[in-house]
Design an enzyme around this catalytic site. Sequence first.
Site, PDB file in Angstrom:
ATOM      1  N   CYS A 130       0.846  -1.202   0.000  1.00 55.59           N
ATOM      2  CA  CYS A 130       0.000   0.000   0.000  1.00 55.59           C
ATOM      3  C   CYS A 130       0.876   1.245   0.000  1.00 55.59           C
ATOM      4  O   CYS A 130       1.471   1.604   1.025  1.00 55.59           O
ATOM      5  CB  CYS A 130      -0.920  -0.017   1.221  1.00 55.59           C
ATOM      6  SG  CYS A 130      -1.935   1.460   1.357  1.00 55.59           S
ATOM      7  N   CYS A 133      -0.455   4.126   2.285  1.00 54.59           N
ATOM      8  CA  CYS A 133      -0.256   3.911   3.728  1.00 54.59           C
ATOM      9  C   CYS A 133       1.216   4.081   4.111  1.00 54.59           C
ATOM     10  O   CYS A 133       1.528   4.662   5.142  1.00 54.59           O
ATOM     11  CB  CYS A 133      -0.686   2.493   4.138  1.00 54.59           C
ATOM     12  SG  CYS A 133      -2.114   1.863   3.277  1.00 54.59           S
ATOM     13  N   ASP A 134       2.115   3.535   3.305  1.00 53.35           N
ATOM     14  CA  ASP A 134       3.506   3.400   3.746  1.00 53.35           C
ATOM     15  C   ASP A 134       4.513   4.273   2.999  1.00 53.35           C
ATOM     16  O   ASP A 134       5.663   4.369   3.436  1.00 53.35           O
ATOM     17  CB  ASP A 134       3.937   1.921   3.616  1.00 53.35           C
ATOM     18  CG  ASP A 134       3.079   1.017   4.497  1.00 53.35           C
ATOM     19  OD1 ASP A 134       2.628   1.506   5.553  1.00 53.35           O
ATOM     20  OD2 ASP A 134       2.853  -0.140   4.125  1.00 53.35           O
TER      21      ASP A 134
END
Length: 308
Positions: A130, A133-134
């Site tokens: 992701c 997200c990261d």
Amino acid sequence: MYDIIIIGGGPAGLTAGLYAGRSKLKTLIIEKAVAGGQISGTAFVENYPGSIPEATGMGLSERMLEQVEEFCDIKYEDVKEVELEGKVKKVVTDGGEYEAKVIIISSGATHRKLDVPGEDEFANRGVSYCATCDGPFYTGLDIYVVGGGDSALEEASYLTRFGRSVTIIHRRDEFRASGVVVDNIKKNDKIKLELDSVVKEIKGSKESEVLVVENVKTGEIKELKSDDKSPIGVFIFIGYIPQTEIFEGKIEMNHGYILTDEDMKTNVEGVFAIGDTREKKVRQMVTAAGDGCIAAVLANRYLEGVNW
Ligand code: NAP
């Protein structure tokens, strides 16, 4: 007793919920994680009609959820078992048991893994699925993206905001992604390509530091790593696997994808399947939403007594 239970709250399930709820059908959506499904982990959505260029996947998901909440019950639970046969269907979750006259399956798909040594070991310590997200964790570091489809290339573009370099590793020398997405990659100076290459191993100490790749044409094996031995980010986007295990043996499938007709009807009366769970050729947010609309409208007709 619900009229309709929708299993899964991605764009397909939320659209089905919107149409069912607005038709005054008593509707429950059961979602095991985050509403919006794969879209909630997507950086930007540029090809959903009417979406503004800076529309984030998370933002669109939240908006869809707000729109649906007014009309449906929503429970965040994990479905463990289903009984699909007969006039009354049953859904058992980790939070309770629910009954409905119609089930709409929209359980979506989960990311495919590379299945190489180090992938699990370095999950959340360098390996990610992701970018939204990261991505920020890899600011100023070297990032590697595995895959050659729309997801890999679009997320690689997004990751150039954070990484000092982004290298796409793809097993062929042609991309599966659509033309405009490939053009954007080629224009981006921060992106390097490692084509005809497969990842054999991910190595490191506390975090991932080295990718071992093999050139499938020459057989050459080499290590990709940062010049200054910094940790690296490894983002894997190599497609998806349908999340349909709980329906196995209960409904007709092909390689895990549920078979439907163009009305989204499965071989079991009163059960529809929509979005990425069903066998189809085009998997886009807009086709998922279209599936959801069709299923909800025809579920309404079925509940009114129109033959299956
Ligand atoms: P995809 O289209 O299935 O592409 C997967 C990519 O990963 C392919 O390039 C494939 O290589 C590669 N791959 C598969 N297994 C691999 C393995 N074991 N090792 C190395 N590489 C592997 O998946 P996706 O990009 O996630 O897209 C899924 C669907 O969503 C598609 O229909 C796509 O069009 C859609 N999507 C659309 C958008 C958009 O329109 N904005 C964005 C994201 C996704 P090969 O090419 O050699 O098979």
